[in-house]
Design a protein around this motif. Sequence first.
Motif, short mmCIF file in Angstrom:
data_model
loop_
_atom_site.label_atom_id
_atom_site.label_comp_id
_atom_site.label_asym_id
_atom_site.label_seq_id
_atom_site.Cartn_x
_atom_site.Cartn_y
_atom_site.Cartn_z
N ARG A 74 -72.27 -14.43 -41.90
CA ARG A 74 -71.43 -15.43 -41.28
C ARG A 74 -70.56 -16.12 -42.32
O ARG A 74 -70.81 -16.03 -43.52
CB ARG A 74 -72.29 -16.46 -40.54
CG ARG A 74 -73.07 -15.88 -39.37
CD ARG A 74 -73.83 -16.98 -38.65
NE ARG A 74 -74.55 -16.46 -37.50
CZ ARG A 74 -75.29 -17.22 -36.68
NH1 ARG A 74 -75.38 -18.51 -36.90
NH2 ARG A 74 -75.91 -16.66 -35.66
N ARG A 75 -69.56 -16.82 -41.81
CA ARG A 75 -68.64 -17.51 -42.72
C ARG A 75 -69.35 -18.61 -43.50
O ARG A 75 -69.08 -18.82 -44.68
CB ARG A 75 -67.49 -18.11 -41.90
CG ARG A 75 -66.38 -18.74 -42.75
CD ARG A 75 -65.32 -19.33 -41.86
NE ARG A 75 -64.27 -19.97 -42.63
CZ ARG A 75 -63.17 -19.35 -43.06
NH1 ARG A 75 -63.00 -18.08 -42.78
NH2 ARG A 75 -62.26 -19.99 -43.75
N ARG A 76 -70.30 -19.29 -42.85
CA ARG A 76 -71.04 -20.33 -43.55
C ARG A 76 -71.90 -19.74 -44.66
O ARG A 76 -71.99 -20.31 -45.76
CB ARG A 76 -71.90 -21.09 -42.54
CG ARG A 76 -72.68 -22.24 -43.13
CD ARG A 76 -73.43 -22.98 -42.04
NE ARG A 76 -74.18 -24.10 -42.60
CZ ARG A 76 -74.93 -24.94 -41.87
NH1 ARG A 76 -75.01 -24.75 -40.56
NH2 ARG A 76 -75.59 -25.92 -42.44
N THR A 77 -72.55 -18.62 -44.39
CA THR A 77 -73.34 -17.96 -45.43
C THR A 77 -72.46 -17.48 -46.58
O THR A 77 -72.82 -17.60 -47.76
CB THR A 77 -74.11 -16.78 -44.82
OG1 THR A 77 -74.90 -17.24 -43.73
CG2 THR A 77 -75.00 -16.12 -45.85
N PHE A 78 -71.28 -16.94 -46.24
CA PHE A 78 -70.36 -16.48 -47.28
C PHE A 78 -69.91 -17.63 -48.17
O PHE A 78 -69.84 -17.50 -49.39
CB PHE A 78 -69.16 -15.80 -46.62
CG PHE A 78 -68.19 -15.19 -47.58
CD1 PHE A 78 -68.43 -13.94 -48.13
CD2 PHE A 78 -67.03 -15.85 -47.93
CE1 PHE A 78 -67.54 -13.38 -49.03
CE2 PHE A 78 -66.14 -15.30 -48.82
CZ PHE A 78 -66.39 -14.06 -49.36
N LEU A 82 -70.53 -18.15 -52.29
CA LEU A 82 -69.44 -18.41 -53.23
C LEU A 82 -69.71 -19.67 -54.05
O LEU A 82 -69.47 -19.70 -55.27
CB LEU A 82 -68.12 -18.56 -52.47
CG LEU A 82 -67.49 -17.30 -51.89
CD1 LEU A 82 -66.16 -17.63 -51.25
CD2 LEU A 82 -67.30 -16.23 -52.94
N ALA A 83 -70.21 -20.71 -53.39
CA ALA A 83 -70.53 -21.94 -54.12
C ALA A 83 -71.63 -21.70 -55.15
O ALA A 83 -71.59 -22.23 -56.27
CB ALA A 83 -70.94 -23.03 -53.13
N GLY A 89 -71.63 -19.75 -62.77
CA GLY A 89 -70.72 -19.17 -63.73
C GLY A 89 -70.34 -17.72 -63.48
O GLY A 89 -69.78 -17.08 -64.37
N TYR A 90 -70.60 -17.19 -62.28
CA TYR A 90 -70.24 -15.81 -61.99
C TYR A 90 -68.86 -15.69 -61.32
O TYR A 90 -68.34 -14.58 -61.20
CB TYR A 90 -71.29 -15.17 -61.08
CG TYR A 90 -72.66 -15.12 -61.70
CD1 TYR A 90 -72.91 -14.32 -62.81
CD2 TYR A 90 -73.70 -15.88 -61.21
CE1 TYR A 90 -74.16 -14.28 -63.39
CE2 TYR A 90 -74.96 -15.86 -61.78
CZ TYR A 90 -75.19 -15.06 -62.88
OH TYR A 90 -76.42 -15.02 -63.46
N LEU A 91 -68.28 -16.79 -60.92
CA LEU A 91 -66.95 -16.81 -60.33
C LEU A 91 -66.20 -18.02 -60.86
O LEU A 91 -66.79 -19.08 -61.07
CB LEU A 91 -67.01 -16.89 -58.79
CG LEU A 91 -67.39 -15.63 -58.01
CD1 LEU A 91 -67.39 -15.93 -56.53
CD2 LEU A 91 -66.42 -14.49 -58.32
#
Length: 415
Positions: A74-78, A82-83, A89-91
Motif C-alpha cells: 500500500r501507499r502508506r507502507t511504501f 522510504l522514511a 542513510g540508504y536514500l
Amino acid sequence: MLNIVGGDLIVAPSVELWLAAVAADPEDASRRTDWWRNTNAVMRALARRIDGHMITSPKRGGTWSVMADDAGVRRRTFAGRLAWAKEHGYLLQITEGSTPRYRSGTFCGLLDDGLGNLAAEYLLTIPAGALRGLGLGDEEVAELLREPEPQPMIREPFPAMSQEEWKEAPWPVETLPVREICTPRVSAFSPRESKPLRARDARDTRPRRPSASPPTTKPERLWPNTVTPGKKSDRLEACERLRYEDQTLRGVSAKYLRSLLRPLFAAGATLADAKYVINHRPDGRPWPNTDPPRNLVGWVRHRVATWFDKETGRLAAPLPSQVVARADRRRRAEQAARAEERARLEARRVDPPAELIGPLRARLQAIAAASRERRKASADQPVPARASRPGTDRLGRRWGSPGAGAGTAIGASVS
C-alpha cells in the motif's frame, strides 16, 4: 560525480551492493519476516527505476503509485519504508514531489506553471559504517571512500592547414593565422583586475552614478502583497519591500524601480503581481534564465513589456490577482443564484389542508403506541437459557448434520 555525498554517506557503486547493504542492516534480527519482505520489495522497486547516476527517474516510472504497485504494498507502507531508508542513510532525497495546486507561485492551482505533477527523486546511498558489515576488505572500503581526483581538461590541437586551405576558408573565422608583425590579441580581462576592460573606461572620465545601496534593514512599513499601490508614496513603499525581498532588484533604487513598474501599477497590479510578472511569462511559464542580469534596467523593462500588447497597450494576459478576483466573483454569483433558487422554492411551498393532517397524525400516534406496547411486552418475558450442545452454535442452530439444509436449520432455530 564524487563518491562522497556528505557526512558518512557514499553513492552506491552498484545496485547489488546497495541491496546487500540494506539486507545486512543491524536491525535485521529485531524485525519480523513480513516487514523485511515488504522492505526488500520496495527497495527492489526503487532499484529498477534508476538512471546512470543512481537516481530514481520519473521517466522510468519512479513515482510513488507505480513503485508501490510494483512492490505489491500500500501507499502508506511504501511511504513508511522510504522514511526508514532515508533515516538509516540508504536514500537521499534530491527533489520533493509537488502538484500545481500546492506548488508555490500557482495561486492554489489557478495558474498553470507548465511543470505538471513533479515526482520526488531519490539517490541510492550507503552509510560508510555499513561497508564493514558487507565482508569487504580494508583496501576495497578505502577505494570506495576515496574521492576521485579531478582530471585535467586536455584539448587536442587544431590540425595544420595549408595556405590554399586558408584561402578557401569562409570569412570571418576565428582561427585565421596572425603574422608576428601584427598587434597581438589582447585579453578582455586585465591580469591585475578581475573587472573586464572596456573602451569606455579609457575615454569616459565622467563620474558614474553610484549604484543603489542594498537595504540592510527591514523597512519600517511593509506594503501588503494583495493591495494595489495608487499614490506615488505607496508605490515607493511597495518597491522598497520588493527590493528588500528580491536580491536581484537591489541594483536599482526604489524610485527607479517605481518608474520601471509604473505600467504594471497603472494596470491595477498588486505587489504580488509585480513579483509574478518579473519571474514569469504571460503564459505562466517561468523564465528559463536565472543568472544575474548584466543590464538590470533593461532586464526589468523587457520582462514588464512582455506582459503588454504593443498595439493596444493593454495586458496580454490577466494578472494573478485578476484571475483570483474573477474566480471569486464567479463563486459569489453561483452562491447568489443558489440562494435565489432556494428562496423561490420556499415561496412556492404550501402547507397541506388541515382536514388531512389531523387523521394522519392520529394514525401515526396509534402506530407508535402499538409499537411501544409490543416492545414492553417482549421485554417482560423471561428468556430461557439454552445449554450448549455439541454440534450446535450459541443460537441453537445445527451445523454439519447430514440430510438437513442450512436454511431448514436456521428456520427451525428462529421459530
